[in-house]
Design a protein around this motif. Structure first.
Motif, PDB file in Angstrom:
ATOM      1  N   GLY A  31       1.401  -9.630   6.030  1.00 53.31           N
ATOM      2  CA  GLY A  31       2.425  -9.821   4.884  1.00 53.31           C
ATOM      3  C   GLY A  31       1.253 -11.466   4.908  1.00 53.31           C
ATOM      4  O   GLY A  31       1.467 -11.926   5.381  1.00 53.31           O
ATOM      5  N   ASP A  32       1.295 -11.956   3.183  1.00 51.42           N
ATOM      6  CA  ASP A  32       1.227 -12.936   3.145  1.00 51.42           C
ATOM      7  C   ASP A  32       2.546 -13.988   3.294  1.00 51.42           C
ATOM      8  O   ASP A  32       3.811 -13.943   3.201  1.00 51.42           O
TER       9      ASP A  32
ATOM     10  N   GLU B 150       6.788 -13.129   2.059  1.00 52.99           N
ATOM     11  CA  GLU B 150       6.478 -12.296   2.993  1.00 52.99           C
ATOM     12  C   GLU B 150       6.651 -12.153   4.134  1.00 52.99           C
ATOM     13  O   GLU B 150       5.853 -13.225   4.249  1.00 52.99           O
TER      14      GLU B 150
ATOM     15  N   ASN C  76      -2.126  -9.289  -1.222  1.00 53.53           N
ATOM     16  CA  ASN C  76      -2.373  -9.108  -2.336  1.00 53.53           C
ATOM     17  C   ASN C  76      -3.004 -10.016  -2.606  1.00 53.53           C
ATOM     18  O   ASN C  76      -2.983 -11.273  -3.048  1.00 53.53           O
TER      19      ASN C  76
ATOM     20  N   LYS D  68      -3.084 -12.828  -5.650  1.00 53.61           N
ATOM     21  CA  LYS D  68      -2.743 -14.393  -5.951  1.00 53.61           C
ATOM     22  C   LYS D  68      -4.095 -15.319  -5.508  1.00 53.61           C
ATOM     23  O   LYS D  68      -4.198 -16.428  -6.067  1.00 53.61           O
TER      24      LYS D  68
ATOM     25  N   GLY E 145       4.577 -11.846  -6.038  1.00 55.28           N
ATOM     26  CA  GLY E 145       4.032  -9.899  -5.204  1.00 55.28           C
ATOM     27  C   GLY E 145       4.345  -9.581  -6.442  1.00 55.28           C
ATOM     28  O   GLY E 145       4.378  -9.459  -7.811  1.00 55.28           O
TER      29      GLY E 145
END
Length: 565
Positions: free
Chosen positions: A181-182, A186, A362, A365, A383
């Motif tokens: 994840g980022d 996250e 994601n 962004k 998110g």
């Protein structure tokens, strides 16, 4: 196989209790909501008292002569999702006899992953988020209104539960992985089971592949699942819940008694407009597309009518995500883009890895986000959950605008911890397919119904901020500021979708249902999405997949607890 589409009680705890044996129920398997006056949060943050709700009226008892038969077990589980299967299979591991009933015709799996701490897979891959840091972030975005005891238990015990689930998945031919994840918003720990029909990549629902594997593994051990069997009432002896009466598809009634307890694991109430208005008004907003009409809050109603109470936090939190409605061009879906590589397995694998990477990080962004008026709506940093709520004020949808250079500005990323790192060229296969862009912003605006002059002015302003390296309008991180300059230009539309409602029922740490005085309703438990205390405001992806993770963890734990009684 496709997935079937992720306060205070208004009833005094003893008001619906009855002396002796009683059957407390709802009118039919899927009660039709009325249109009463609805409640709203009062000054103390709790829902104001209201009257006239359908669940406040106990239907007439079912005539004993109408009940065709009785089945007995140690535990009765109502609901065949991950929250029900985890309880049932864990209890069977401890030697208990379990009967599971469900109104659907097969397991119900909405969701793709399960977050957890300190599993064997986490340790193997070096995934070790600091629990204190994670929980502080969660509590902050939830207004410090969560049950911290429940979260502490989850942190300590989720790893063991996931180890158990991973072993079942591997034995059934699935591959456990941890999605990346980022790191800005996250934490890593999102366990996924890939390799099944529905879970080739992270934008699908691999939980629906896992549940049949659980069922197949435990059927030889005695798991008895009765599908198309809708719970319509709870039996009580004095103050203790002793069983369930359910109605089959032909209208016949059947009684199921549980010597140790009845576990309600019936999911959420997103498909019940009356409950949404009363308990989760954000979820009832017309700007949000409701994609979970099948969960009608039957279990919530039965629990309240048996003397249980709603959780203390009001209003209840929705899980609203911003999901892409179209691919990287007008009226083209992601599957259509993927089809271009269907006859080239090597490129298809590269494409899927890149799509997985964009989903995990994601990629929205890094784009310019605008409303249907062509105006920037705010900081694009949020998110899936944050953006889903953010765009509600703009009619529930927004658009990503980016150019042909966008993939080459993205960091080289992997969709899973230890997985393939996708390059800019590979990301472009997904986001900038040949022949799917627009030569001018005027063409793009016309196809998506935006005023061209406003969109071009927005792009000009955004590009100036990118060149300056500082977003003085909405303070987006500098490394995510990438101009929209080089044609072809691309656009995809995102819509706010209500996936599920979070919580509702008040419980203790052993998942006993509690009444208004925080006293145990003997013999009655609940698990999963319907259990309260763990979410507030809205569901956010600080821990992606945590709702499924907590359903598994507390289900596994509850099975052991029932065996100890």
């Amino acid at each position: 196989m496709q997935n079937d589409i992720s306060r205070r009680s208004f009833i005094a705890g003893g008001a619906l209790g009855v002396l002796g044996a009683a059957t407390i129920g709802i009118a039919g398997c899927a009660p039709q909501p009325s249109s009463p006056e609805t409640g709203a949060p009062g000054g103390d943050g709790k829902l104001a008292a209201t009257s006239g709700h359908s669940w406040e009226t106990t239907p007439e008892p079912i005539d004993e002569s109408a009940i065709a038969d009785t089945s007995e077990a140690d535990v009765i589980v109502v609901g065949a999702g991950i929250s029900g299967f985890s309880v049932a299979c864990s209890a069977i591991d401890e030697g208990l006899k379990v009967i599971m009933i469900a109104k659907g015709e097969r397991p119900a799996g909405q969701g793709g992953s399960m977050f957890g701490f300190n599993s064997k897979l986490c340790r193997e891959l070096g995934v070790n988020p600091d629990p204190g840091e994670v929980l502080r972030d969660l509590y902050a975005v939830s207004g410090y209104s969560l049950d911290e005891n429940l979260w502490s238990i989850y942190v300590k015990e989720s790893g063991v539960a996931l180890d158990w689930a991973c072993d079942i998945a591997r034995d059934g031919g699935l591959t456990p992985v941890i999605a990346a994840g980022d790191p800005r918003d996250e934490y890593d720990g999102e366990h996924m089971f890939l390799g099944g029909e529905n879970g080739p990549r992270t934008d699908t629902h691999p939980i629906i592949d896992f549940l049949p594997i659980m069922e197949a593994a435990y059927a030889p051990k005695g798991l008895d699942v009765r599908y198309k069997m809708c719970a319509v009432s709870l039996d009580k002896q004095g103050d203790r819940v002793t069983g369930v009466v359910a109605q089959d598809e032909d209208g016949a009634y059947h009684r199921f008694t549980g010597a140790k307890g009845v576990v309600m694991a019936t999911g959420d109430f997103a498909g019940n407009p009356e409950m949404l208005e009363a308990w989760c008004p954000m979820g009832a907003d017309e700007a949000i597309l409701n994609v979970s009409p099948g969960n009608t809050g039957d279990g919530h109603a039965l629990i309240l009518q048996a003397g249980g109470a709603l959780e203390h936090t009001a209003p209840l939190a929705p899980m609203v995500f911003s999901n892409a409605m179209g691919g990287p061009s007008a009226k083209v879906g992601p599957d259509e883009v993927r089809d271009a590589y269907a006859n080239d397995p090597a490129k298809l694998e590269i494409f899927d890895c890149a799509k997985e990477a964009i989903f995990s990080l994601n990629g929205s962004k890094w784009c310019l986000g605008v409303t249907d008026k062509g105006e920037r709506y705010g900081c694009e940093q949020g998110g899936f959950g944050q953006r889903g709520i953010q765009q509600v004020r703009y009619g529930g949808h927004s658009f990503n605008i980016y150019d042909s250079e966008w993939p080459y500005h993205m960091p080289e990323i992997a969709g899973r911890v230890g997985g393939h790192v996708s390059t800019g060229e590979e990301l472009a296969m997904v986001m900038c397919p040949e022949g799917k862009g627009y030569d001018t912003l005027d063409e793009l605006a016309a196809d998506f119904g935006m005023p061209a002059d406003t969109l071009k002015a927005t792009v000009e302003r955004y590009n100036a901020l990118c060149e300056a390296g500082y977003d003085e309008d909405f303070y987006k991180p500098a490394d995510q500021l990438h101009p929209v300059k080089t044609p072809p230009f691309y656009c995809d539309e995102h819509t706010s979708m209500l996936l599920v409602t979070m919580g509702g029922i008040r419980t203790d740490s052993d998942m006993h249902v509690l009444n208004e005085n925080d006293e145990i309703v003997e013999g009655l438990y609940c698990n999963g999405t319907m259990a309260g205390g763990m979410f507030a405001n809205s569901y956010v992806t600080v821990m992606p997949g945590v709702n499924m993770g907590r359903s598994l963890t507390f289900g596994y734990r509850l099975g052991k607890h029932l065996a100890s009684l």
